[in-house]
Design an enzyme around this catalytic site. Structure first.
Site, short mmCIF file in Angstrom:
data_model
loop_
_atom_site.label_atom_id
_atom_site.label_comp_id
_atom_site.label_asym_id
_atom_site.label_seq_id
_atom_site.Cartn_x
_atom_site.Cartn_y
_atom_site.Cartn_z
N ARG A 1 0.88 -1.17 -0.06
CA ARG A 1 0.06 0.00 0.05
C ARG A 1 0.94 1.20 0.01
NH1 ARG A 1 -3.80 -2.08 4.96
NH2 ARG A 1 -4.97 -3.70 3.68
N ASP B 1 1.84 5.08 0.12
CA ASP B 1 1.22 6.13 1.02
C ASP B 1 0.78 7.28 -0.19
OD1 ASP B 1 1.69 4.95 3.36
OD2 ASP B 1 3.63 5.87 3.36
N TYR C 1 12.63 0.09 -3.93
CA TYR C 1 11.89 1.54 -4.04
C TYR C 1 13.02 2.37 -4.39
CZ TYR C 1 7.50 0.76 -1.55
OH TYR C 1 6.32 0.48 -1.11
N ARG D 1 11.36 5.94 3.32
CA ARG D 1 11.24 7.25 3.61
C ARG D 1 12.15 7.75 4.78
NH1 ARG D 1 5.20 9.03 3.35
NH2 ARG D 1 6.18 11.23 3.84
#
Length: 244
Positions: free
Chosen positions: A50, A52, A110, A197
């Site tokens: 999921r 963000d 990522y 992040r």
């Protein structure tokens, strides 16, 4: 039939992947709305993870099941026609009925994009993090190397994370610079909520000279969220690839 989708999207105007009760501005909802119109029945789409609000994807993977048997080409062309321009399904395949995009994922990558110059690029402003101050690339690479391996990443997630175990294995972190653009590529067997992040934020603190690279092992071992760097904004993060 079980169908596997590969999806690219610009997450700038969306509230993330997951369907929400008070808005239809999520990637999942847009896909499910389009599939409902195609199959005339509710369709639940499961993603590999999921993302963000504000996070983008180059290679998000999802799957859905329907009773009808249609060709992948028909689904791909229908979705291309009826999805918003900032969501594109790049691949559709029939897969085994047991395939599940989240449960079967073994590795994710990522990429975090940074624009490092005093002046920002107006064409990239929604898709990269602009950092005016000079970033020390070699220090960032040293900090990144400390994250590689299997650790408890409790310090690098948020209180919203409901995962029972915070142990994850980061397989590699690469930092490459081309002109003013810096890409931080993180590959792991899984990610906790906001983990990518938070890691990028800590690496940035090192690049700015606020932390020493050698402080990273202590931050990981202490499992103290307060010691990590400021969480990097969502707009620079891309789900790049998922492996099964």
């Amino acid at each position: 039939m079980n169908y596997r989708l590969t999806i690219s999207y610009d997450g700038s105007r969306y509230k993330g992947w997951q369907r929400l009760g008070d808005t239809d501005m999520t990637i999942q909802q847009k896909l499910e709305n389009a599939l409902f119109e195609m199959f005339f029945e509710p369709v639940e789409v499961h993603a590999s993870g999921r993302t963000d609000a504000g996070v983008h994807a180059v290679g998000q993977v999802a799957n859905f099941k329907v009773d009808k048997d249609v060709t992948p080409k028909e689904i791909k062309e229908y979705l291309y026609r009826y999805l918003p321009d900032d969501i594109v399904v790049t691949s559709v395949k029939k897969v085994d009925d047991r395939f599940h995009a989240r449960l079967n994922a073994t590795e994710k990558t990522y990429v975090y994009k940074i624009y490092n110059d005093f002046y920002h690029d107006p064409f990239l402003r929604k898709h990269v993090l602009h950092v005016q101050e000079h970033l020390e690339l070699e220090a960032m690479k040293k900090a990144a190397a400390y994250f590689v391996g299997e650790y408890d990443f409790s310090a690098f997630t948020t209180a919203k994370s409901k995962k029972k175990s915070h142990i994850r294995e980061i397989k590699s972190i690469e930092i490459l610079k081309s002109g003013h653009e810096i890409d931080i590529t993180i590959t792991a067997n899984g990610f906790l909520h906001n983990m990518a992040r938070k890691i990028v934020g800590t690496i940035l603190e090192v690049g700015l000279g606020n932390f020493k690279a050698t402080a990273v092992p202590g931050i990981i071992n202490d499992r103290d969220r307060a010691k990590t760097g400021t969480m990097a904004p969502a707009k620079g993060l891309y789900l790049y690839n998922v492996k099964y």
